[in-house]
Write a protein that holds these residues in place. Structure first.
Motif, PDB file in Angstrom:
ATOM      1  N   THR A 117      14.319 -10.678 -27.494  1.00  0.00           N
ATOM      2  CA  THR A 117      15.027 -11.052 -26.105  1.00  0.00           C
ATOM      3  C   THR A 117      14.130 -10.265 -24.925  1.00  0.00           C
ATOM      4  N   GLN A 118      13.943  -8.976 -24.984  1.00  0.00           N
ATOM      5  CA  GLN A 118      13.305  -8.555 -24.048  1.00  0.00           C
ATOM      6  C   GLN A 118      11.962  -9.330 -23.604  1.00  0.00           C
ATOM      7  N   LEU A 119      11.063  -9.750 -24.697  1.00  0.00           N
ATOM      8  CA  LEU A 119       9.862 -10.469 -24.728  1.00  0.00           C
ATOM      9  C   LEU A 119      10.335 -11.742 -23.938  1.00  0.00           C
ATOM     10  N   VAL A 120      11.258 -12.545 -24.318  1.00  0.00           N
ATOM     11  CA  VAL A 120      11.554 -13.616 -23.799  1.00  0.00           C
ATOM     12  C   VAL A 120      11.964 -13.507 -22.272  1.00  0.00           C
ATOM     13  N   GLN A 121      12.566 -12.612 -21.934  1.00  0.00           N
ATOM     14  CA  GLN A 121      12.873 -12.252 -20.530  1.00  0.00           C
ATOM     15  C   GLN A 121      11.552 -11.928 -19.649  1.00  0.00           C
ATOM     16  N   TRP A 122      10.531 -11.147 -20.259  1.00  0.00           N
ATOM     17  CA  TRP A 122       9.178 -11.083 -19.468  1.00  0.00           C
ATOM     18  C   TRP A 122       8.710 -12.340 -19.494  1.00  0.00           C
ATOM     19  N   ALA A 123       8.660 -13.196 -20.380  1.00  0.00           N
ATOM     20  CA  ALA A 123       8.081 -14.514 -20.266  1.00  0.00           C
ATOM     21  C   ALA A 123       8.580 -15.241 -19.386  1.00  0.00           C
ATOM     22  N   GLU A 124       9.979 -15.396 -19.340  1.00  0.00           N
ATOM     23  CA  GLU A 124      10.594 -16.083 -18.224  1.00  0.00           C
ATOM     24  C   GLU A 124      10.352 -15.312 -16.760  1.00  0.00           C
ATOM     25  N   ALA A 125      10.077 -14.050 -16.673  1.00  0.00           N
ATOM     26  CA  ALA A 125      10.007 -13.333 -15.287  1.00  0.00           C
ATOM     27  C   ALA A 125       8.464 -13.654 -14.841  1.00  0.00           C
ATOM     28  N   ALA A 128       5.347 -17.921 -13.864  1.00  0.00           N
ATOM     29  CA  ALA A 128       4.533 -18.653 -12.833  1.00  0.00           C
ATOM     30  C   ALA A 128       3.446 -18.022 -12.791  1.00  0.00           C
ATOM     31  N   ALA A 129       3.256 -16.668 -12.945  1.00  0.00           N
ATOM     32  CA  ALA A 129       2.077 -15.945 -12.645  1.00  0.00           C
ATOM     33  C   ALA A 129       1.183 -16.217 -13.755  1.00  0.00           C
ATOM     34  N   VAL A 130       1.457 -16.487 -15.033  1.00  0.00           N
ATOM     35  CA  VAL A 130       0.645 -16.779 -16.327  1.00  0.00           C
ATOM     36  C   VAL A 130       0.078 -18.096 -16.055  1.00  0.00           C
ATOM     37  N   ARG A 131       0.900 -19.048 -15.596  1.00  0.00           N
ATOM     38  CA  ARG A 131       0.472 -20.374 -15.187  1.00  0.00           C
ATOM     39  C   ARG A 131      -0.809 -20.343 -14.111  1.00  0.00           C
ATOM     40  N   ALA A 132      -0.408 -19.624 -12.970  1.00  0.00           N
ATOM     41  CA  ALA A 132      -1.271 -19.317 -12.033  1.00  0.00           C
ATOM     42  C   ALA A 132      -2.622 -18.804 -12.523  1.00  0.00           C
ATOM     43  N   ALA A 133      -2.689 -17.753 -13.266  1.00  0.00           N
ATOM     44  CA  ALA A 133      -3.725 -17.330 -13.872  1.00  0.00           C
ATOM     45  C   ALA A 133      -4.438 -18.444 -14.794  1.00  0.00           C
ATOM     46  N   ARG A 134      -3.766 -19.023 -15.639  1.00  0.00           N
ATOM     47  CA  ARG A 134      -4.656 -20.500 -16.432  1.00  0.00           C
ATOM     48  C   ARG A 134      -5.015 -21.185 -15.274  1.00  0.00           C
ATOM     49  N   ALA A 135      -4.403 -21.502 -14.377  1.00  0.00           N
ATOM     50  CA  ALA A 135      -5.049 -22.386 -13.593  1.00  0.00           C
ATOM     51  C   ALA A 135      -6.480 -21.889 -12.823  1.00  0.00           C
ATOM     52  N   ALA A 136      -6.120 -20.744 -12.275  1.00  0.00           N
ATOM     53  CA  ALA A 136      -7.323 -20.057 -11.831  1.00  0.00           C
ATOM     54  C   ALA A 136      -8.633 -19.887 -12.828  1.00  0.00           C
ATOM     55  N   PHE A 137      -8.275 -19.637 -13.800  1.00  0.00           N
ATOM     56  CA  PHE A 137      -9.446 -19.587 -14.898  1.00  0.00           C
ATOM     57  C   PHE A 137      -9.913 -20.951 -15.334  1.00  0.00           C
ATOM     58  N   GLU A 138      -8.962 -21.690 -15.338  1.00  0.00           N
ATOM     59  CA  GLU A 138      -9.657 -23.334 -15.699  1.00  0.00           C
ATOM     60  C   GLU A 138     -10.552 -23.709 -14.531  1.00  0.00           C
TER      61      GLU A 138
END
Length: 153
Positions: A117-125, A128-138
């Motif tokens: 549950t803590q991992l999922v909460q981290w993923a939800e929080a 957006a930052a992970v998706r932004a990092a992916r886009a910047a990398f790509e």
């Protein structure tokens, strides 16, 4: 003159790094590492979702299928069998006509619910930052690799 001491002392070595060295020292192939072994199952595309659903309460097969409608019946069956094999989920045949099947977390599965549950909460929080990092990398990749199949929408 020496540099001032940091207020945050880093451990001499991260515990996982030491454990990995210990495994190698014992001749254990790293693919038999306990962390890799366990995370290989619970870290797949579907298992986390079903473990969290079953942490709420027991579910029948159809309820699980409706809760995650984009999984095929075959993949749901395989995922539940894999979770049973790992000792995380128990399957019970209900005395109904027609017979029904119910899935619930075992004690071992319940012990995983809080950290998962803590991992999922981290993923939800941090999604957006992970998706932004992916886009910047790509966007920094040369055009030849921009269409890589690992790219996520």
């Amino acid at each position: 003159m020496s540099a001032p001491a940091s207020s945050f002392a880093m451990p001499a070595e991260p515990p996982l790094s030491q454990k990995l060295r210990d495994y190698r020292g014992e001749g254990m192939p790293l693919d038999r590492c306990p962390v890799r072994d366990v995370l290989a199952q619970i870290g797949d595309k579907w298992s986390t979702l079903f473990l969290l659903l079953l942490a709420e309460r027991p579910h029948r097969f159809g309820e699980l299928r409706r809760a995650v409608p984009d999984i095929s019946q075959r993949m749901l069956t395989q995922t539940l069998r894999d979770l049973q094999r790992e000792g995380l989920v128990a399957r019970a045949v209900l005395p109904l006509v027609p017979p029904g099947v119910e899935y619930r977390l075992t004690a071992l599965g319940q012990s995983l619910a809080a950290p998962l549950t803590q991992l999922v909460q981290w993923a939800e929080a941090n999604h957006a930052a992970v998706r932004a990092a992916r886009a910047a990398f790509e966007s920094a990749l040369p055009d030849a690799t921009a269409g890589d199949s690992r790219r996520r929408a």
